[in-house]
Design a protein around this motif. Structure first.
Motif, PDB file in Angstrom:
ATOM      1  N   PRO A  27      36.750  33.160  41.703  1.00 21.09           N
ATOM      2  CA  PRO A  27      37.743  33.749  41.205  1.00 21.09           C
ATOM      3  C   PRO A  27      38.935  32.961  40.570  1.00 21.09           C
ATOM      4  CG  PRO A  27      38.247  34.528  43.398  1.00 21.09           C
ATOM      5  CD  PRO A  27      36.754  33.396  43.319  1.00 21.09           C
ATOM      6  N   VAL A  28      38.980  32.440  39.267  1.00 17.66           N
ATOM      7  CA  VAL A  28      39.743  31.323  38.836  1.00 17.66           C
ATOM      8  C   VAL A  28      41.300  31.810  38.767  1.00 17.66           C
ATOM      9  CG1 VAL A  28      38.149  30.297  37.647  1.00 17.66           C
ATOM     10  CG2 VAL A  28      39.120  31.953  36.506  1.00 17.66           C
ATOM     11  N   ASP A  29      41.420  33.252  39.040  1.00 21.55           N
ATOM     12  CA  ASP A  29      42.784  33.817  38.698  1.00 21.55           C
ATOM     13  C   ASP A  29      43.431  33.783  40.111  1.00 21.55           C
ATOM     14  OD1 ASP A  29      40.696  35.808  39.630  1.00 21.55           O
ATOM     15  OD2 ASP A  29      41.894  37.451  38.665  1.00 21.55           O
ATOM     16  N   HIS A  30      42.490  33.464  41.359  1.00 18.63           N
ATOM     17  CA  HIS A  30      43.123  33.106  42.624  1.00 18.63           C
ATOM     18  C   HIS A  30      42.983  31.785  43.190  1.00 18.63           C
ATOM     19  CE1 HIS A  30      42.674  37.460  42.072  1.00 18.63           C
ATOM     20  NE2 HIS A  30      43.365  37.778  43.338  1.00 18.63           N
ATOM     21  N   PRO A  31      43.549  30.934  42.540  1.00 20.09           N
ATOM     22  CA  PRO A  31      43.444  29.669  43.119  1.00 20.09           C
ATOM     23  C   PRO A  31      43.947  29.299  44.338  1.00 20.09           C
ATOM     24  CG  PRO A  31      45.105  29.562  41.273  1.00 20.09           C
ATOM     25  CD  PRO A  31      44.290  30.893  41.177  1.00 20.09           C
ATOM     26  N   PHE A  32      45.129  30.018  44.818  1.00 21.25           N
ATOM     27  CA  PHE A  32      45.880  30.003  46.155  1.00 21.25           C
ATOM     28  C   PHE A  32      44.786  30.424  47.112  1.00 21.25           C
ATOM     29  CE2 PHE A  32      50.825  29.839  44.887  1.00 21.25           C
ATOM     30  CZ  PHE A  32      50.189  28.570  44.080  1.00 21.25           C
ATOM     31  N   PHE A  33      44.340  31.541  46.881  1.00 17.01           N
ATOM     32  CA  PHE A  33      43.349  32.275  47.913  1.00 17.01           C
ATOM     33  C   PHE A  33      42.082  31.305  48.157  1.00 17.01           C
ATOM     34  CE2 PHE A  33      39.744  34.916  48.812  1.00 17.01           C
ATOM     35  CZ  PHE A  33      40.341  35.788  50.061  1.00 17.01           C
ATOM     36  N   VAL A  34      41.522  30.903  46.969  1.00 14.08           N
ATOM     37  CA  VAL A  34      40.248  29.883  47.354  1.00 14.08           C
ATOM     38  C   VAL A  34      40.834  28.628  48.071  1.00 14.08           C
ATOM     39  CG1 VAL A  34      38.834  28.420  45.985  1.00 14.08           C
ATOM     40  CG2 VAL A  34      39.174  30.730  45.243  1.00 14.08           C
ATOM     41  N   GLY A  35      41.856  28.105  47.613  1.00  9.04           N
ATOM     42  CA  GLY A  35      42.353  26.874  48.482  1.00  9.04           C
ATOM     43  C   GLY A  35      42.592  27.111  49.974  1.00  9.04           C
ATOM     44  N   ALA A  36      43.296  28.207  50.248  1.00  9.44           N
ATOM     45  CA  ALA A  36      43.424  28.759  51.526  1.00  9.44           C
ATOM     46  C   ALA A  36      42.128  29.297  52.410  1.00  9.44           C
ATOM     47  CB  ALA A  36      44.214  29.959  51.788  1.00  9.44           C
ATOM     48  N   ILE A  37      41.200  29.786  51.824  1.00 13.00           N
ATOM     49  CA  ILE A  37      39.867  29.985  52.618  1.00 13.00           C
ATOM     50  C   ILE A  37      39.154  28.727  52.485  1.00 13.00           C
ATOM     51  CG2 ILE A  37      37.521  31.096  52.228  1.00 13.00           C
ATOM     52  CD1 ILE A  37      39.870  33.002  53.051  1.00 13.00           C
TER      53      ILE A  37
END
Length: 296
Positions: A27-37
């Motif tokens: 999901p490119v609109d959730h960059p912070f979430f992807v980085g956190a996971i």
């Protein structure tokens, strides 16, 4: 030695796949979430390999380093990846050694070698060509600022490691920086972005690749190799922008202008030159006169 090099270079090569993986599967609109996971899950996997708890004082330093090297860096990396071609984002991020050289001279008074100064100038020119040259894939301002911001954040963390000294083995440092960085970034992602959509099959494959191979395995082989190769292993990190650029050009049909290609070559050449010379010792602001000097 050759086997160690071939194994170690797998880490940066896998990092170079993060850009296309993120833009195509996650999901490119959730960059912070992807980085956190990515950080938290990858760190927990490494913890299973090396289940050691550092001392509280060391853990506090890891929290600072995790914020700079993982939380901020991963968040800004994926913001940049969402807004600009992967090859350009990776090459902008690759100027981090040059930023480290500059910060070392300012913060810990480790004066750069003249070759490093020339490499810094060439790197700035290369970045200018990447960003300012007319091209079909000219990046937007937010993407550029995110890439440079992430680079500077990780550069500060690298200088702090140099200044503080290594508190533990490289694998332990990577493990706890990932875990603490992910734990710090996760609530920020929750507040700012909310929960991402339920992952489908391709997204699950993308997360698996990013966490298992692009983070846990990549950091493991990278840190294992650096301990054996020493400082010369820094050259291997150049594989990341090279792989990202090749994937973008061949698979994603990202067309760069001739000036942007010149910029990429200048940046990579500047990094090779900058890290190839031996750094000078820190300058003592209050030198103690020697006996010979006292007799002069």
């Amino acid at each position: 030695m050759l086997q160690t090099i071939l194994t170690s270079v797998l880490g940066p090569m896998l990092w170079g796949t993060s850009y296309v993986n993120f833009t195509e599967l996650l999901p490119v609109d959730h960059p912070f979430f992807v980085g956190a996971i990515r950080a938290l899950a990858g760190g927990l996997i490494l913890l299973a390999i090396n289940p050691r708890m550092p001392r509280p004082a060391v853990m506090a330093r890891y929290a600072v380093l995790g914020t700079l090297n993982m939380a901020l860096f991963f968040a800004l990396l994926f913001v940049a990846a969402a807004r600009m071609p992967g090859g350009l984002a990776a090459t902008l991020g690759a100027v981090q050694p040059l930023v480290v050289i500059a910060l070392s001279s300012l913060l810990i008074r480790r004066m750069p070698h003249p070759v490093q100064l020339a490499a810094g100038v060439a790197g700035v020119i290369g970045v200018g060509l990447l960003v300012l040259s007319p091209s079909e894939h000219k990046p937007d301002l937010i993407g550029v600022l995110a890439a440079i911001g992430g680079t500077c954040s990780m550069a500060v963390g690298t200088v702090l490691i140099d200044h503080w000294g290594r508190d533990g083995k490289p694998l332990e440092m990577a493990t706890w920086q990932l875990i603490l960085g992910g734990a710090i970034l996760l609530p920020v992602a929750w507040i700012k972005e909310g929960l991402p959509p339920v992952p489908d099959g391709p997204a699950l494959a993308g997360y698996a690749w990013l966490i298992l191979l692009g983070t846990a395995f990549a950091y493991y082989v990278w840190n294992r190799g650096i301990t054996r190769l020493g400082p010369s292993g820094a050259y291997l990190a150049l594989a990341s922008p090279v792989v990202a650029t090749l994937i973008g050009t061949i698979w994603m049909s990202e067309i760069f202008s001739i000036w942007q290609w010149i910029g990429i070559v200048l940046v990579l050449g500047a990094i090779i030159a900058g890290v190839s010379v031996k750094r000078r010792a820190p300058v003592d602001p209050n030198p103690v006169p020697t006996a010979a000097a006292g007799k002069a």
